[in-house]
Scaffold this motif. Structure first.
Motif, short mmCIF file in Angstrom:
data_model
loop_
_atom_site.label_atom_id
_atom_site.label_comp_id
_atom_site.label_asym_id
_atom_site.label_seq_id
_atom_site.Cartn_x
_atom_site.Cartn_y
_atom_site.Cartn_z
N GLY A 115 -3.76 3.32 -6.55
CA GLY A 115 -4.66 2.25 -6.94
C GLY A 115 -4.84 2.12 -8.43
N GLU A 116 -3.85 2.60 -9.19
CA GLU A 116 -3.93 2.53 -10.64
C GLU A 116 -3.38 1.19 -11.13
N ASN A 117 -3.57 0.93 -12.40
CA ASN A 117 -3.08 -0.31 -13.00
C ASN A 117 -1.55 -0.36 -12.93
N VAL A 118 -1.03 -1.40 -12.30
CA VAL A 118 0.42 -1.49 -12.10
C VAL A 118 1.12 -2.23 -13.23
N ASP A 176 9.59 5.01 -9.84
CA ASP A 176 8.68 6.07 -9.39
C ASP A 176 7.27 5.85 -9.93
N ALA A 177 7.17 5.45 -11.20
CA ALA A 177 5.85 5.22 -11.80
C ALA A 177 5.12 4.08 -11.11
N LEU A 178 5.86 3.03 -10.76
CA LEU A 178 5.23 1.90 -10.08
C LEU A 178 4.79 2.29 -8.67
N CYS A 179 5.59 3.07 -7.97
CA CYS A 179 5.20 3.55 -6.64
C CYS A 179 3.92 4.38 -6.72
N GLU A 180 3.87 5.28 -7.68
CA GLU A 180 2.68 6.12 -7.84
C GLU A 180 1.45 5.25 -8.13
N ALA A 181 1.60 4.29 -9.03
CA ALA A 181 0.46 3.43 -9.39
C ALA A 181 -0.02 2.63 -8.19
N CYS A 182 0.91 2.14 -7.38
CA CYS A 182 0.54 1.37 -6.19
C CYS A 182 -0.25 2.23 -5.21
N VAL A 235 6.74 -3.89 1.81
CA VAL A 235 6.25 -2.59 2.26
C VAL A 235 4.74 -2.48 2.06
N LEU A 236 4.26 -3.02 0.92
CA LEU A 236 2.83 -3.01 0.62
C LEU A 236 2.37 -4.46 0.39
N PRO A 237 2.09 -5.19 1.45
CA PRO A 237 1.79 -6.62 1.32
C PRO A 237 0.62 -6.94 0.41
N ASP A 238 -0.34 -6.03 0.26
CA ASP A 238 -1.52 -6.35 -0.54
C ASP A 238 -1.28 -6.30 -2.04
N ILE A 239 -0.06 -5.97 -2.47
CA ILE A 239 0.21 -6.06 -3.91
C ILE A 239 0.79 -7.43 -4.27
N GLY A 240 0.94 -8.29 -3.27
CA GLY A 240 1.57 -9.58 -3.53
C GLY A 240 0.66 -10.57 -4.21
N PRO A 299 -7.48 4.32 -4.52
CA PRO A 299 -6.29 4.77 -3.76
C PRO A 299 -6.20 4.07 -2.41
N ARG A 300 -4.98 3.79 -1.99
CA ARG A 300 -4.78 3.17 -0.69
C ARG A 300 -4.88 4.22 0.42
N VAL A 301 -5.40 3.78 1.56
CA VAL A 301 -5.43 4.64 2.73
C VAL A 301 -4.09 4.46 3.43
N THR A 302 -3.19 5.40 3.23
CA THR A 302 -1.84 5.30 3.78
C THR A 302 -1.26 6.69 3.91
N THR A 303 -0.34 6.83 4.84
CA THR A 303 0.36 8.11 5.01
C THR A 303 1.63 8.15 4.18
N LEU A 304 1.95 7.07 3.49
CA LEU A 304 3.16 7.03 2.68
C LEU A 304 3.02 7.92 1.45
N THR A 305 4.08 8.65 1.17
CA THR A 305 4.18 9.33 -0.12
C THR A 305 4.91 8.41 -1.09
N SER A 306 4.91 8.80 -2.36
CA SER A 306 5.63 8.00 -3.35
C SER A 306 7.12 7.91 -3.01
N ALA A 307 7.68 9.03 -2.54
CA ALA A 307 9.11 9.02 -2.18
C ALA A 307 9.35 8.13 -0.98
N ASP A 308 8.42 8.14 0.01
CA ASP A 308 8.55 7.26 1.17
C ASP A 308 8.54 5.80 0.74
N LEU A 309 7.59 5.45 -0.12
CA LEU A 309 7.49 4.07 -0.59
C LEU A 309 8.74 3.65 -1.33
#
Length: 251
Positions: free
Chosen positions: A49-52, A40-46, A83-88, A5-15
């Motif tokens: 830290g699940e498989n995207v 929504d599923a992709l936001c949750e996975a991101c 928004v989440l540069p480390d998924i690039g 899981p990412r250390v972030t204050t973002l919720t899935s809705a925020d993302l």
């Protein structure tokens, strides 16, 4: 991409909201086509830290189904990466590209129903998407420009060919009355619709269709009895609501 899981204050809705803001600012034109459960599923996975791969592939397929180009699909995912540069790392883009390509190469259902000559419900959904996208560009409301002329048949107690014949006859009447390029679609054995422009003659056409359908279907019925009901259905102002309406009418 690691599966922690990412250390972030973002919720899935925020993302999701920030992602959409980035895509919108980059030129995503059609608001009603952006959100999809795969988003929504992709936001949750991101965030977890699940498989995207699976949600990204599903999103690519959904974009292709809506007629979004591959370039627009990948540009939208660039918004997520902002928004989440480390998924690039390319995984999301590759998965979405595969989903998009597979959906585009999947054989589509036949456009026309061979018995009635009416188009399929899948084609109707495509036409509705075009109408709603055009309305967004023109800044108009679909409820003011288009409507559904709806034909519902009471097929209770009918089986086999006796169940199919009423829609065949109704479809022929629909093609006779609405012969100017309108979309005539079969939703179910008991239900058909015409996607038509709201023009001064629409109510008169619907009335004429009612008479023709009742005349053709009433030949073997007792006097005064009818198995058909025809009305003009108002279209909602969002594409998603229109798709829901089509599903409800088909029940």
């Amino acid at each position: 991409m690691d599966h922690t899981p990412r250390v972030t204050t973002l919720t899935s809705a925020d993302l999701r909201d920030r992602w959409y803001e980035q895509s919108s600012a980059a030129g995503w034109a059609f608001v009603s086509d952006w959100h999809h459960p795969a988003v929504d599923a992709l936001c949750e996975a991101c965030l977890l830290g699940e498989n995207v791969w699976a949600p990204a592939e599903r999103l690519g397929a959904a974009r292709a189904h809506k007629g979004v180009s591959l370039g627009e699909t990948l540009a939208d995912l660039d918004g997520l990466a902002c928004v989440l540069p480390d998924i690039g790392d390319g995984v999301v883009h590759r998965a979405a590209s595969l989903g998009w390509a597979e959906r585009m190469t999947t054989p589509r259902h036949a456009v026309f129903d061979p018995l009635t000559g009416l188009v399929s419900v899948d084609y109707l959904r495509t036409r509705l998407g075009e109408v709603y996208r055009a309305a967004e560009v023109a800044d108009t409301k679909v409820s003011a420009t288009h409507a559904l002329v709806t034909v519902r048949l009471n097929l209770a107690g009918r089986i086999g060919w006796d169940r199919l014949t009423p829609l065949i006859l109704a479809g022929d009447a629909m093609r006779t009355v609405f012969d100017g390029g309108q979309t005539l679609a079969r939703l179910a054995d008991h239900m058909a619709v015409v996607l038509a422009v709201r023009e001064p003659m629409l109510a008169r056409r619907a009335h004429l269709l009612t008479g023709m359908v009742q005349e053709r279907l009433g030949r073997d019925l007792p006097p005064g009895e009818s198995i058909a009901r025809i009305w003009i259905e108002r279209l909602p102002d969002t594409g998603a609501a229109a798709i829901d309406l089509i599903s409800e009418l088909a029940r």
